[in-house]
Design a protein around this motif. Structure first.
Motif, PDB file in Angstrom:
ATOM      1  N   GLY A   1       0.824  -1.213   0.000  1.00 27.09           N
ATOM      2  CA  GLY A   1       0.000   0.000   0.000  1.00 27.09           C
ATOM      3  C   GLY A   1       0.855   1.259   0.000  1.00 27.09           C
ATOM      4  N   ARG A   2       1.948   1.222   0.761  1.00 33.79           N
ATOM      5  CA  ARG A   2       2.853   2.394   0.792  1.00 33.79           C
ATOM      6  C   ARG A   2       3.431   2.633  -0.605  1.00 33.79           C
ATOM      7  N   MET A   3       3.903   1.542  -1.187  1.00 31.84           N
ATOM      8  CA  MET A   3       4.490   1.658  -2.528  1.00 31.84           C
ATOM      9  C   MET A   3       3.426   2.120  -3.533  1.00 31.84           C
ATOM     10  N   PHE A   4       2.237   1.546  -3.408  1.00 30.01           N
ATOM     11  CA  PHE A   4       1.156   1.862  -4.332  1.00 30.01           C
ATOM     12  C   PHE A   4       0.792   3.348  -4.274  1.00 30.01           C
ATOM     13  N   GLN A   5       0.722   3.889  -3.045  1.00 26.46           N
ATOM     14  CA  GLN A   5       0.350   5.306  -2.923  1.00 26.46           C
ATOM     15  C   GLN A   5       1.486   6.206  -3.410  1.00 26.46           C
ATOM     16  N   MET A   6       2.730   5.754  -3.240  1.00 25.22           N
ATOM     17  CA  MET A   6       3.850   6.532  -3.805  1.00 25.22           C
ATOM     18  C   MET A   6       3.734   6.580  -5.332  1.00 25.22           C
ATOM     19  N   VAL A   7       3.410   5.441  -5.927  1.00 23.67           N
ATOM     20  CA  VAL A   7       3.234   5.389  -7.384  1.00 23.67           C
ATOM     21  C   VAL A   7       2.057   6.284  -7.784  1.00 23.67           C
ATOM     22  N   ASP A   8       0.986   6.231  -6.999  1.00 28.13           N
ATOM     23  CA  ASP A   8      -0.185   7.076  -7.297  1.00 28.13           C
ATOM     24  C   ASP A   8       0.196   8.558  -7.249  1.00 28.13           C
TER      25      ASP A   8
ATOM     26  N   LYS B   1      -0.139  20.190  -2.801  1.00 22.72           N
ATOM     27  CA  LYS B   1      -0.069  19.446  -1.542  1.00 22.72           C
ATOM     28  C   LYS B   1       1.354  18.949  -1.324  1.00 22.72           C
ATOM     29  N   LEU B   2       1.669  18.635  -0.059  1.00 25.06           N
ATOM     30  CA  LEU B   2       2.919  17.903   0.160  1.00 25.06           C
ATOM     31  C   LEU B   2       2.634  16.422  -0.096  1.00 25.06           C
ATOM     32  N   THR B   3       3.276  15.871  -1.128  1.00 26.58           N
ATOM     33  CA  THR B   3       3.195  14.432  -1.412  1.00 26.58           C
ATOM     34  C   THR B   3       4.627  13.948  -1.577  1.00 26.58           C
ATOM     35  N   PHE B   4       4.816  12.650  -1.751  1.00 28.79           N
ATOM     36  CA  PHE B   4       6.169  12.158  -1.983  1.00 28.79           C
ATOM     37  C   PHE B   4       6.751  12.741  -3.267  1.00 28.79           C
ATOM     38  N   LEU B   5       5.882  13.065  -4.222  1.00 33.35           N
ATOM     39  CA  LEU B   5       6.389  13.650  -5.467  1.00 33.35           C
ATOM     40  C   LEU B   5       6.848  15.090  -5.240  1.00 33.35           C
ATOM     41  N   THR B   6       6.016  15.879  -4.556  1.00 29.37           N
ATOM     42  CA  THR B   6       6.403  17.280  -4.369  1.00 29.37           C
ATOM     43  C   THR B   6       7.559  17.394  -3.371  1.00 29.37           C
ATOM     44  N   LEU B   7       7.668  16.424  -2.463  1.00 34.33           N
ATOM     45  CA  LEU B   7       8.759  16.455  -1.482  1.00 34.33           C
ATOM     46  C   LEU B   7      10.089  16.034  -2.099  1.00 34.33           C
ATOM     47  N   LEU B   8      10.066  14.928  -2.870  1.00 35.42           N
ATOM     48  CA  LEU B   8      11.330  14.328  -3.323  1.00 35.42           C
ATOM     49  C   LEU B   8      11.657  14.612  -4.784  1.00 35.42           C
TER      50      LEU B   8
ATOM     51  N   PRO C   1      10.542  13.547  -8.973  1.00 29.68           N
ATOM     52  CA  PRO C   1      10.234  12.261  -9.611  1.00 29.68           C
ATOM     53  C   PRO C   1      11.325  11.199  -9.517  1.00 29.68           C
ATOM     54  N   GLN C   2      12.585  11.591  -9.695  1.00 26.70           N
ATOM     55  CA  GLN C   2      13.654  10.565  -9.718  1.00 26.70           C
ATOM     56  C   GLN C   2      13.844   9.937  -8.348  1.00 26.70           C
ATOM     57  N   ALA C   3      13.952  10.775  -7.330  1.00 28.16           N
ATOM     58  CA  ALA C   3      14.165  10.244  -5.975  1.00 28.16           C
ATOM     59  C   ALA C   3      12.953   9.435  -5.527  1.00 28.16           C
ATOM     60  N   LEU C   4      11.774   9.859  -5.965  1.00 30.97           N
ATOM     61  CA  LEU C   4      10.575   9.096  -5.596  1.00 30.97           C
ATOM     62  C   LEU C   4      10.608   7.712  -6.237  1.00 30.97           C
ATOM     63  N   ARG C   5      10.992   7.632  -7.521  1.00 33.36           N
ATOM     64  CA  ARG C   5      11.058   6.307  -8.171  1.00 33.36           C
ATOM     65  C   ARG C   5      12.036   5.397  -7.424  1.00 33.36           C
ATOM     66  N   LYS C   6      13.123   5.973  -6.919  1.00 34.98           N
ATOM     67  CA  LYS C   6      14.103   5.185  -6.171  1.00 34.98           C
ATOM     68  C   LYS C   6      13.453   4.650  -4.880  1.00 34.98           C
ATOM     69  N   LYS C   7      12.693   5.503  -4.255  1.00 36.49           N
ATOM     70  CA  LYS C   7      12.016   5.104  -3.014  1.00 36.49           C
ATOM     71  C   LYS C   7      10.980   4.010  -3.291  1.00 36.49           C
ATOM     72  N   VAL C   8      10.318   4.117  -4.427  1.00 35.68           N
ATOM     73  CA  VAL C   8       9.337   3.084  -4.808  1.00 35.68           C
ATOM     74  C   VAL C   8      10.049   1.734  -4.951  1.00 35.68           C
ATOM     75  N   GLU C   9      11.205   1.756  -5.629  1.00 33.85           N
ATOM     76  CA  GLU C   9      11.972   0.504  -5.819  1.00 33.85           C
ATOM     77  C   GLU C   9      12.424  -0.063  -4.473  1.00 33.85           C
ATOM     78  N   GLU C  10      12.862   0.806  -3.581  1.00 28.54           N
ATOM     79  CA  GLU C  10      13.308   0.342  -2.253  1.00 28.54           C
ATOM     80  C   GLU C  10      12.142  -0.280  -1.488  1.00 28.54           C
ATOM     81  N   THR C  11      10.979   0.350  -1.603  1.00 30.61           N
ATOM     82  CA  THR C  11       9.813  -0.168  -0.887  1.00 30.61           C
ATOM     83  C   THR C  11       9.368  -1.504  -1.484  1.00 30.61           C
ATOM     84  N   LEU C  12       9.469  -1.610  -2.810  1.00 28.70           N
ATOM     85  CA  LEU C  12       9.163  -2.895  -3.459  1.00 28.70           C
ATOM     86  C   LEU C  12      10.066  -3.990  -2.893  1.00 28.70           C
ATOM     87  N   LYS C  13      11.337  -3.709  -2.793  1.00 26.24           N
ATOM     88  CA  LYS C  13      12.287  -4.713  -2.303  1.00 26.24           C
ATOM     89  C   LYS C  13      11.930  -5.116  -0.869  1.00 26.24           C
ATOM     90  N   GLU C  14      11.609  -4.116  -0.056  1.00 23.72           N
ATOM     91  CA  GLU C  14      11.225  -4.392   1.339  1.00 23.72           C
ATOM     92  C   GLU C  14      10.006  -5.310   1.376  1.00 23.72           C
TER      93      GLU C  14
END
Ligand code: IPE
Ligand code: IPE
Ligand code: MG
Ligand code: MG
Ligand code: MG
Length: 301
Positions: A222-229, A251-258, A260-273
């Motif tokens: 769900g965390r990864m999914f909402q980051m992708v969303d 709004k503050l979202t993972f996209l506006t905070l990080l 696009p590139q850093a967010l994609r990295k975080k998505v990959e890390e969360t997938l691995k977890e």
């Protein structure tokens, strides 16, 4: 659109997409059988909001988690239907003018655009009890039924999904830190995914460690999914997502905070977890893993 780096994981997995399609088709029949016939305006609007769209990922996860314990497919699909009713209600209300004010959902006018605001509110109101009615009619032991009802009511209430929606709408003070964002994502999105996988364990009389692992997988999914969303809101294609983009630009979202590139990295890390959490299940967890890989890439090309 941001170009993704070459990834070790396949961008398409036809066999997973076929599996998802199969579960979706079976689920559609179950949903139709449970929904009241569209003989009133309200019933028609309920069917409009539930049927014929959506990725059905929560349903797939419940089905795949239950399959780990050889739970009959129909029982898993009934629970998946209850989750889809709740999910559909949350989308109908999420799109309302007082909330996200979104005109499109699943590539068609959102419920309030098609039927009016009052009907859309009542559609949501009616889908919630339908979910619990569905769980109460399951052909399982009383203990399993009660546990599912207890957990679902807990995760979608004022300590779960509804709390997340309140935070997202800035009704509980500003979202400032990454920690705030993680809490928001867990509540508005994660806990329903957590229930989707945990429900399979509950149905399958899993051990407490298996149940915990499946729930954690769902929460991470769900965390990864909402980051992708969030990423899709800024970088995706409305024709693919079927809903308006740039809803979250202020709004503050993972996209506006990080970004696009850093967010994609975080998505990959969360997938691995998330994948790591499934290691105790070995090869049998392949469909759950493929679902996570699919969700990680969804809408990116
Ligand atoms: C949308 O969920 C709401 C979020 C939690 C981001 P989905 O993207 O799963 O919606 P459908 O069911 O596929 O339309
Ligand atoms: C929706 O989050 C979460 C729930 C409906 C509980 P979003 O507002 O980000 O979902 P979309 O982008 O409208 O699908
Ligand atoms: Mg929202
Ligand atoms: Mg929204
Ligand atoms: Mg969104």
């Amino acid at each position: 659109m941001v170009q993704l780096k070459q990834s070790p994981l396949p961008l398409r997995n036809d066999s997973f997409e076929q599996q998802l399609k199969l579960v979706s088709v079976q689920l559609e029949d179950v949903l139709k059988a449970i929904l009241p016939p569209p003989n009133t305006r309200l019933h028609e609007a309920m069917a409009y909001s539930v049927l014929g769209g959506g990725k059905r990922l929560r349903a797939f996860l419940t089905h795949a988690a239950a399959d780990l314990f050889s739970v009959p497919s129909k029982t898993a699909l009934d629970v998946a239907a209850a989750i889809e009713f709740v999910h559909a209600y949350s989308l109908v209300h999420d799109d309302l003018p007082a909330m996200d004010n979104a005109d499109m959902r699943r590539n068609k006018p959102s419920c309030h655009k098609a039927y009016g605001e009052a009907t859309a509110i009542l559609v949501g109101d009616a889908l919630i009890p339908l979910a619990f009615q569905t769980l109460s009619a399951l052909k399982t032991s009383n203990d399993v039924r009660l546990e599912l009802i207890h957990e679902l009511s807990r995760v979608i209430g004022s300590g779960g999904l509804v709390a997340g929606q309140m935070i997202d709408l800035n009704q509980e003070g500003p979202i400032v830190t990454e920690e705030d964002l993680l809490t928001l994502q867990r509540l508005k999105t994660g806990v329903l995914f957590g229930f989707a996988t945990e429900a399979g364990a509950i149905l399958g009389h899993a051990s407490s460690s298996e149940r915990e692992a499946l729930k954690n997988f769902g929460l991470l999914f769900g965390r990864m999914f909402q980051m992708v969303d969030d990423w899709l809101d800024g970088c995706g294609d409305e024709k693919v997502t079927g809903k308006p983009s740039h809803q979250d630009k202020d709004k503050l979202t993972f996209l506006t905070l990080l970004g696009p590139q850093a967010l994609r990295k975080k998505v990959e890390e969360t997938l691995k977890e998330a994948l790591d959490v499934l290691s105790p299940f070995g090869e049998k967890a392949a469909p759950l893993k493929e679902a996570a890989q699919y969700a990680c890439r969804w809408g990116t090309k």
